[in-house]
Design a protein around this motif. Structure first.
Motif, short mmCIF file in Angstrom:
data_model
loop_
_atom_site.label_atom_id
_atom_site.label_comp_id
_atom_site.label_asym_id
_atom_site.label_seq_id
_atom_site.Cartn_x
_atom_site.Cartn_y
_atom_site.Cartn_z
N ASP A 142 9.38 -0.29 7.49
CA ASP A 142 8.23 -1.00 8.02
C ASP A 142 6.99 -0.52 7.26
O ASP A 142 6.91 0.65 6.87
N VAL A 143 6.03 -1.40 7.03
CA VAL A 143 4.82 -1.06 6.28
C VAL A 143 3.59 -1.36 7.13
O VAL A 143 3.46 -2.44 7.70
N LYS A 144 2.67 -0.38 7.20
CA LYS A 144 1.42 -0.55 7.93
C LYS A 144 0.25 -0.36 6.97
O LYS A 144 0.28 0.53 6.13
N GLN A 145 -0.78 -1.19 7.11
CA GLN A 145 -1.96 -1.08 6.25
C GLN A 145 -3.23 -0.80 7.03
O GLN A 145 -4.27 -0.55 6.43
N LYS A 146 -3.16 -0.84 8.35
CA LYS A 146 -4.35 -0.58 9.16
C LYS A 146 -4.04 0.51 10.17
O LYS A 146 -3.03 0.46 10.87
N PHE A 147 -4.93 1.50 10.23
CA PHE A 147 -4.74 2.64 11.12
C PHE A 147 -6.02 2.89 11.91
O PHE A 147 -7.12 2.77 11.37
N GLN A 148 -5.86 3.29 13.17
CA GLN A 148 -7.03 3.54 14.01
C GLN A 148 -7.84 4.72 13.49
O GLN A 148 -9.07 4.70 13.50
N PHE A 149 -7.15 5.76 13.01
CA PHE A 149 -7.85 6.97 12.56
C PHE A 149 -7.54 7.30 11.10
O PHE A 149 -7.52 8.46 10.71
N GLY A 150 -7.28 6.28 10.28
CA GLY A 150 -7.01 6.50 8.87
C GLY A 150 -5.58 6.95 8.63
O GLY A 150 -4.83 7.28 9.55
#
Length: 304
Positions: free
Chosen positions: A124-132
């Motif tokens: 799975d790939v994530k590009q947006k994070f709440q705290f970087g």
């Protein structure tokens, strides 16, 4: 004794705003939840909340407990998920965080052979994070972080996987297309297109423009590489991207790379992980595949 339910209650009350809402999320009655927390306060000898009007305010002890909950609960959730996968004969899930927008195309070339080699591992790939990205690693939201800007913190491990050169990309008929290298002053009348990230994370600003006291005429952001390159090819602006990526697009669009400054801007891409998980076989396999799959056959560094 402090138990998981106590951490979950503190976390959910903070998220939901009330004991009633937290009880609904945790599927318990409000009275049972209140009794559980009162008993904990008696055992600890300190209050966790103070009631101010209709709202609950965390005490200093409560704030500390919330920080523990936010750190520990994701680890427990991940442990349960992994153990469940092991029980089913599965390896696990590899969650990759991306802090390098243009690296998405590079990642796609790695994921295909990786999935073939590890059929029992999901990706799975994530590009947006709440705290970087660093926060996502510490918070157990991701297992690997792809980034050009590693932040060396205790408990994390970063390894370089390939070198590349950051270049200016312009339309092939642009005046800068014919120079050996661009100077900061050359961009003061240009529209600079970038990904939507903080300026202090853009190399063209912190390593090229800002040291010279120069700003572009206008700065606009675009999320996708394809649209960004189409805009540059149409003469709507200039951008700064890895040379290997520009050369790929130059085969189908009217764009060319231009060196930034006489000596260029040399960069590296790193993969970061938690030190405690460096021994996991399918994580190590991805690292090894990444190291051998640099864009352009690994020919991404600056050449004189």
């Amino acid at each position: 004794m402090l138990e998981r339910i106590h951490l979950a209650v503190v976390q959910q009350v903070d998220k939901q705003g009330s004991l009633t809402a937290a009880a609904a999320v945790l599927h318990v009655t409000q009275s049972a939840l209140s009794h559980t927390m009162r008993k904990l306060e008696q055992q600890l000898g300190t209050e966790i909340w103070r009631r101010e009007g209709r709202s609950l305010q965390l005490t200093q002890a409560g704030q500390y407990l919330l920080a523990v909950a936010n750190r520990v609960l994701p680890q427990l959730d991940l442990a349960e998920e992994r153990l469940g996968q092991f029980a089913q004969g599965e390896r696990g899930s590899l969650r990759i965080g991306m802090e390098c927008h243009p690296c998405y195309q590079w990642l796609l070339k790695i994921v295909s052979p990786y999935l073939s080699a590890w059929p029992d591992v999901d990706v799975d790939v994530k590009q947006k994070f709440q705290f970087g990205g660093i926060g996502a690693l510490f918070g157990f939201e991701i297992d690997l972080l792809v980034t050009p800007d590693p932040l060396y913190k205790p408990g994390l491990k970063f390894e370089p996987v390939f070198d590349y050169e950051q270049v200016l990309v312009v339309n092939k008929d642009h005046a800068l297309a014919r120079v050996d290298y661009a100077k900061p002053k050359d961009l003061d009348r240009e529209i600079l297109i970038s990904y939507p990230v903080d300026i202090d994370r853009l190399d063209i600003y912190n390593q090229f423009l800002l040291p010279a006291g120069i700003a572009p005429r206008r700065h606009k952001t675009i999320e996708t590489t394809d649209i960004m390159m189409q805009m540059v090819a149409s003469g709507r602006g200039v951008a700064a991207l890895p040379r290997w990526l520009v050369e790929e697009y130059a085969e189908k669009l009217d764009v060319v790379p231009v060196r930034l400054g006489k000596h260029g801007i040399a960069k590296q891409i790193f993969l970061g992980m938690r030190e405690t998980e460096a021994v996991i076989d399918y994580l190590q396999a991805f690292m090894e595949l990444a190291r051998g799959s640099g864009p352009g056959g690994g020919q991404g560094s600056i050449k004189s």
